[in-house]
Design a protein around this motif. Structure first.
Motif, PDB file in Angstrom:
ATOM      1  N   GLU A 161      -6.192  15.664   0.966  1.00  0.00           N
ATOM      2  CA  GLU A 161      -6.860  14.363   1.215  1.00  0.00           C
ATOM      3  C   GLU A 161      -5.485  13.419   0.856  1.00  0.00           C
ATOM      4  OE1 GLU A 161      -9.783  13.613   1.365  1.00  0.00           O
ATOM      5  OE2 GLU A 161     -11.015  15.349   0.802  1.00  0.00           O
ATOM      6  N   GLN A 162      -5.753  12.089   1.442  1.00  0.00           N
ATOM      7  CA  GLN A 162      -4.678  11.089   1.229  1.00  0.00           C
ATOM      8  C   GLN A 162      -5.463   9.889   0.471  1.00  0.00           C
ATOM      9  OE1 GLN A 162      -3.033   8.717   4.616  1.00  0.00           O
ATOM     10  NE2 GLN A 162      -1.295   9.825   4.167  1.00  0.00           N
ATOM     11  N   TYR A 163      -4.933   9.627  -0.482  1.00  0.00           N
ATOM     12  CA  TYR A 163      -5.456   8.803  -1.531  1.00  0.00           C
ATOM     13  C   TYR A 163      -4.230   7.451  -1.336  1.00  0.00           C
ATOM     14  CZ  TYR A 163      -9.114  11.291  -3.624  1.00  0.00           C
ATOM     15  OH  TYR A 163     -10.301  12.121  -3.690  1.00  0.00           O
ATOM     16  N   TRP A 164      -4.766   6.261  -1.765  1.00  0.00           N
ATOM     17  CA  TRP A 164      -3.763   5.145  -1.884  1.00  0.00           C
ATOM     18  C   TRP A 164      -3.883   4.333  -2.944  1.00  0.00           C
ATOM     19  CZ3 TRP A 164      -1.574   2.993   2.741  1.00  0.00           C
ATOM     20  CH2 TRP A 164      -1.578   3.873   3.905  1.00  0.00           C
ATOM     21  N   LEU A 165      -2.657   3.776  -3.246  1.00  0.00           N
ATOM     22  CA  LEU A 165      -2.281   2.955  -4.183  1.00  0.00           C
ATOM     23  C   LEU A 165      -1.822   1.708  -3.886  1.00  0.00           C
ATOM     24  CD1 LEU A 165      -1.985   2.843  -7.496  1.00  0.00           C
ATOM     25  CD2 LEU A 165       0.388   3.473  -7.107  1.00  0.00           C
ATOM     26  N   PHE A 166      -2.596   0.463  -4.030  1.00  0.00           N
ATOM     27  CA  PHE A 166      -2.299  -0.888  -3.836  1.00  0.00           C
ATOM     28  C   PHE A 166      -1.766  -1.450  -5.068  1.00  0.00           C
ATOM     29  CE2 PHE A 166      -5.370   0.733  -0.892  1.00  0.00           C
ATOM     30  CZ  PHE A 166      -5.176   0.210   0.500  1.00  0.00           C
ATOM     31  N   VAL A 167      -0.653  -2.178  -4.761  1.00  0.00           N
ATOM     32  CA  VAL A 167       0.024  -2.638  -5.692  1.00  0.00           C
ATOM     33  C   VAL A 167       0.602  -4.165  -5.538  1.00  0.00           C
ATOM     34  CG1 VAL A 167       2.324  -2.925  -7.162  1.00  0.00           C
ATOM     35  CG2 VAL A 167       1.197  -0.619  -6.413  1.00  0.00           C
ATOM     36  N   SER A 168       0.244  -5.151  -6.200  1.00  0.00           N
ATOM     37  CA  SER A 168       0.510  -6.577  -6.312  1.00  0.00           C
ATOM     38  C   SER A 168       0.985  -7.044  -7.384  1.00  0.00           C
ATOM     39  CB  SER A 168      -0.650  -7.476  -5.964  1.00  0.00           C
ATOM     40  OG  SER A 168      -1.341  -7.165  -4.818  1.00  0.00           O
ATOM     41  N   ARG A 169       2.295  -7.837  -7.167  1.00  0.00           N
ATOM     42  CA  ARG A 169       2.936  -8.454  -8.159  1.00  0.00           C
ATOM     43  C   ARG A 169       2.937  -9.849  -8.817  1.00  0.00           C
ATOM     44  NH1 ARG A 169       7.275  -5.797 -10.336  1.00  0.00           N
ATOM     45  NH2 ARG A 169       7.296  -4.528  -8.515  1.00  0.00           N
ATOM     46  N   VAL A 170       2.984 -10.417  -9.919  1.00  0.00           N
ATOM     47  CA  VAL A 170       2.876 -11.676 -10.111  1.00  0.00           C
ATOM     48  C   VAL A 170       4.343 -12.319 -10.016  1.00  0.00           C
ATOM     49  CG1 VAL A 170       2.562 -13.468 -11.889  1.00  0.00           C
ATOM     50  CG2 VAL A 170       1.051 -11.380 -11.984  1.00  0.00           C
ATOM     51  N   THR A 171       4.504 -13.221  -9.153  1.00  0.00           N
ATOM     52  CA  THR A 171       5.605 -13.771  -8.796  1.00  0.00           C
ATOM     53  C   THR A 171       5.411 -15.468  -8.610  1.00  0.00           C
ATOM     54  OG1 THR A 171       5.169 -14.090  -6.320  1.00  0.00           O
ATOM     55  CG2 THR A 171       6.141 -12.091  -6.963  1.00  0.00           C
ATOM     56  N   GLY A 193       0.761  -1.204   0.078  1.00  0.00           N
ATOM     57  CA  GLY A 193       0.176   0.030  -0.020  1.00  0.00           C
ATOM     58  C   GLY A 193       0.832   1.318  -0.036  1.00  0.00           C
ATOM     59  N   GLN A 194       0.468   2.253  -0.813  1.00  0.00           N
ATOM     60  CA  GLN A 194       1.376   3.367  -0.964  1.00  0.00           C
ATOM     61  C   GLN A 194       0.339   4.767  -0.730  1.00  0.00           C
ATOM     62  OE1 GLN A 194       2.966   3.299  -4.980  1.00  0.00           O
ATOM     63  NE2 GLN A 194       4.140   1.569  -4.497  1.00  0.00           N
ATOM     64  N   ALA A 195       0.670   5.470   0.152  1.00  0.00           N
ATOM     65  CA  ALA A 195      -0.116   6.514   0.459  1.00  0.00           C
ATOM     66  C   ALA A 195       0.171   7.754  -0.303  1.00  0.00           C
ATOM     67  CB  ALA A 195      -0.170   7.076   1.924  1.00  0.00           C
ATOM     68  N   HIS A 196      -0.799   8.702  -0.945  1.00  0.00           N
ATOM     69  CA  HIS A 196      -0.281   9.852  -1.587  1.00  0.00           C
ATOM     70  C   HIS A 196      -1.154  11.007  -0.962  1.00  0.00           C
ATOM     71  CE1 HIS A 196       2.055   7.526  -5.008  1.00  0.00           C
ATOM     72  NE2 HIS A 196       0.942   6.554  -4.486  1.00  0.00           N
TER      73      HIS A 196
END
Length: 227
Positions: free
Chosen positions: A214-224, A202-205
């Motif tokens: 405001e604080q928005y979020w980017l959720f990142v998942s990777r194929v491993t 999770g990355q807060a922006h």
């Protein structure tokens, strides 16, 4: 503040309205609303840019990118600014919005869509990803709502749950990334992403939206290989 309606469309999902917001100081911005809910405007586009740039930074070679949701085109535009990107498929369910971008109702639309790397598909994001060939994309950006807690349409709740997220994973190449934008932190979304991918970050922006911090979020998942 004065509001002037520019365009309106009805579909089975309800009402889509494009309007111009004019301040007493003389500034103006286009604003998109779905069923009365604010979706985005042309004044504050840093959230759309952050979604794209933040996700692109996590992928070594983002040649093929899938963008779920056209909006006013700024996520797509930021993706296209990356010279590594060779093709972008943008999936948008509202035909009217695509038409407004193409015909200049949204003034910057024709120039954005003129990039030969762009393909616009009018379809449901869930259907488009389910039908995508396995390992088609290096990056999937999901920007159809303001996150699972701020749905434009209730049916979109399924886009933040494990079955759909696994479909997104199948469409990604090894090392590929799914990035999901959210207007708030969402432990539930993080849990679903971890179940589908085996990992999540999770990355807060911090953003300024209509003079509000405001604080928005980017959720990142990777194929491993472990997922």
């Amino acid at each position: 503040m004065e509001y002037v309606e520019i365009a309106r469309a009805e579909s089975e999902r309800g009402e889509l309205v494009l309007r111009e917001r004019r301040s007493e100081a003389g500034s103006s911005a286009l604003e998109l609303r779905a069923n009365g809910v604010f979706v985005m405007d042309t004044l504050e586009v840093s959230t759309e840019q952050a979604l794209a740039s933040g996700a692109l930074a996590t992928v070594d070679d983002p040649r093929a990118v899938f963008v779920g949701g056209l909006g006013l085109g700024f996520t797509m535009h930021e993706v296209l600014a990356d010279s590594r990107v060779e093709k972008v498929a943008v999936v948008e369910i509202e035909q009217a919005l695509v038409d407004w971008m193409r015909d200049g109702t949204i003034p910057h639309g024709p120039a954005m869509l003129a990039d030969e790397r762009v393909t616009i598909v009018v379809a449901d994001v869930a259907v488009a990803l389910a039908e995508a060939a396995p390992a088609s994309y290096d990056l999937v950006l999901l920007d159809v709502d303001n996150g699972p807690g701020y749905l434009v349409h209730e049916v979109n709740a399924a886009l933040y749950e494990e079955p759909f997220l696994r479909a997104a994973r199948r469409a990604l190449r090894p090392g590929g990334v799914l990035a999901v934008w959210s207007a708030a932190d969402s432990p539930e979304l993080a849990e679903q992403l971890r179940a589908a991918f085996g990992n999540v970050q999770g990355q807060a922006h911090d953003v300024l939206l209509q003079d509000r911090d405001e604080q928005y979020w980017l959720f990142v998942s990777r194929v491993t290989s472990e997922a």
